[in-house]
Design an enzyme around this catalytic site. Structure first.
Site, PDB file in Angstrom:
ATOM      1  N   VAL A  23       0.846  -1.202   0.000  1.00  0.00           N
ATOM      2  CA  VAL A  23       0.000   0.000   0.000  1.00  0.00           C
ATOM      3  C   VAL A  23       0.881   1.252   0.000  1.00  0.00           C
ATOM      4  O   VAL A  23       0.698   2.178  -0.806  1.00  0.00           O
ATOM      5  CB  VAL A  23      -0.943  -0.005   1.240  1.00  0.00           C
ATOM      6  CG1 VAL A  23      -1.546   1.371   1.471  1.00  0.00           C
ATOM      7  CG2 VAL A  23      -2.033  -1.054   1.077  1.00  0.00           C
ATOM      8  N   GLY A 104     -14.845 -10.842  10.746  1.00  0.00           N
ATOM      9  CA  GLY A 104     -15.326  -9.870  11.741  1.00  0.00           C
ATOM     10  C   GLY A 104     -14.972  -8.454  11.299  1.00  0.00           C
ATOM     11  O   GLY A 104     -15.779  -7.516  11.407  1.00  0.00           O
ATOM     12  N   THR A 125      -6.011 -13.125   7.277  1.00  0.00           N
ATOM     13  CA  THR A 125      -6.366 -14.061   8.354  1.00  0.00           C
ATOM     14  C   THR A 125      -5.749 -15.416   8.047  1.00  0.00           C
ATOM     15  O   THR A 125      -5.624 -15.787   6.875  1.00  0.00           O
ATOM     16  CB  THR A 125      -7.897 -14.225   8.506  1.00  0.00           C
ATOM     17  OG1 THR A 125      -8.159 -15.367   9.345  1.00  0.00           O
ATOM     18  CG2 THR A 125      -8.619 -14.447   7.197  1.00  0.00           C
ATOM     19  N   ASP A 127      -7.179 -18.136   8.774  1.00  0.00           N
ATOM     20  CA  ASP A 127      -8.257 -19.136   8.672  1.00  0.00           C
ATOM     21  C   ASP A 127      -8.630 -19.512   7.232  1.00  0.00           C
ATOM     22  O   ASP A 127      -9.231 -20.558   7.010  1.00  0.00           O
ATOM     23  CB  ASP A 127      -9.526 -18.626   9.382  1.00  0.00           C
ATOM     24  CG  ASP A 127      -9.293 -18.417  10.870  1.00  0.00           C
ATOM     25  OD1 ASP A 127      -8.379 -19.049  11.416  1.00  0.00           O
ATOM     26  OD2 ASP A 127     -10.028 -17.621  11.482  1.00  0.00           O
TER      27      ASP A 127
END
Ligand code: F6P
Length: 297
Positions: A23, A104, A125, A127
């Site tokens: 970024v 989330g 993440t 996950d």
């Protein structure tokens, strides 16, 4: 002048620093201002916001974790809290946000979009449970850590002719578990996507023992079954030593593997290009090896 805020939120993941780096490098080219928002939505609420003046001076090394800090900020569900967060953005003249995190975190950005804040979500993440992306940044590093840990456990399982139950993260998603099961050649796996039947597991273990099995790894995703109870139950049924290991937060740390570094960096630069092209309210993903974006619903 474009003023863009960047934050990382929820559980950290290895490779988040590479997203930030991507970024910053791309923003420098397009002459955008980047504002760091520390500790996720909590920092947004507490006005922990600072323009990054000379990013070359930042200690952006190749460590895991997130240079911006992260938090799980449950209070963000309250309107009054979000109201203050949005005012902080306005007072800093920030017109776009780059938001890095998991499911989330993505919910948080929906609240902001409703109030007219332009958001770009990036999947950070371990996950790998985010829709519309094949991989999330941090997944492969965590997978590597899990597989290395199981390789170590296997050595002692072999020496002692023992069965181990190894619990891994993933929240309600079995992708880390199933991939680690294949890579570490676990004999049994238990994942949230397949209904768990304890007696079927016992029968399978007994069958394999009859056929010469001496040591084994049962890998299980967290939040399915209490593994201590599970070990006691199996021990009672098969009369064999069962040990348990919860891998825990070891899985979330460590230097990112090369894939997470490149994916993170590419997604970071891509997010800035999207802002440059006038995109609003999209999530970034990777599908079949290509970076993609899709509207936040
Ligand atoms: O979402 C990442 C994750 O590591 C999950 O796999 C796990 O369920 C959760 O975060 C743990 O969160 P915390 O560190 O807040 O306990």
């Amino acid at each position: 002048m474009k003023n863009i805020g960047i934050l990382t939120s929820g559980g950290d993941s290895p490779g988040m620093n590479y997203i930030i780096n991507g970024v910053l490098n791309a923003a420098f080219i397009y002459k955008f201002n980047i504002f760091s928002i520390l500790y996720g939505y909590k920092g947004l609420y507490e006005n922990n916001i600072k323009i990054i003046k000379n990013y070359k001076l930042l200690n952006l090394n190749n460590n895991g974790g997130t240079f911006l800090g992260s938090s799980r900020f449950k209070n963000f569900k309250y309107k009054i809290i979000r109201h203050k967060a949005i005012n902080n953005l306005k007072n800093n003249n920030i017109n776009s946000l780059i938001i890095i995190g998991g499911n989330g975190t993505y919910i948080g950005s929906k609240y902001l979009i409703k109030k007219g804040i332009s958001c770009i979500n990036l999947p950070g993440t371990i996950d790998n449970d985010i829709l519309y992306t094949d991989y999330t940044v941090g997944y492969f590093t965590a997978l590597n850590t899990i597989v290395n840990s199981i390789d170590n456990i296997r050595d002692t399982a072999y020496s002692h002719e023992c069965i181990f139950i190894v619990e891994v993260m993933g929240r309600n998603c079995g992708k880390l578990t199933i991939a680690a099961a294949i890579a570490a050649k676990c004999e049994f796996f238990i994942i949230p996507e397949i209904k768990f039947n304890i007696d079927n597991l016992i029968n399978e273990i007994k069958f394999k023992i009859l056929n010469g099995l001496k040591n084994a790894i049962i890998i299980i995703t967290e939040n399915i079954y209490n593994i201590l109870k599970l070990s006691k139950y199996i021990k009672k049924k098969i009369k064999k030593e069962i040990k348990t290991v919860v891998l825990g937060h070891i899985q979330r740390g460590g230097k990112p593997v090369v894939y997470d570094r490149i994916l993170g960096y590419s997604m970071g630069t891509y997010a800035i290009k999207l802002i440059y092209k006038g995109y609003h309210n999209v999530c970034v993903g990777i599908k079949n090896g290509k970076l993609i974006n899709y509207n936040i619903i």
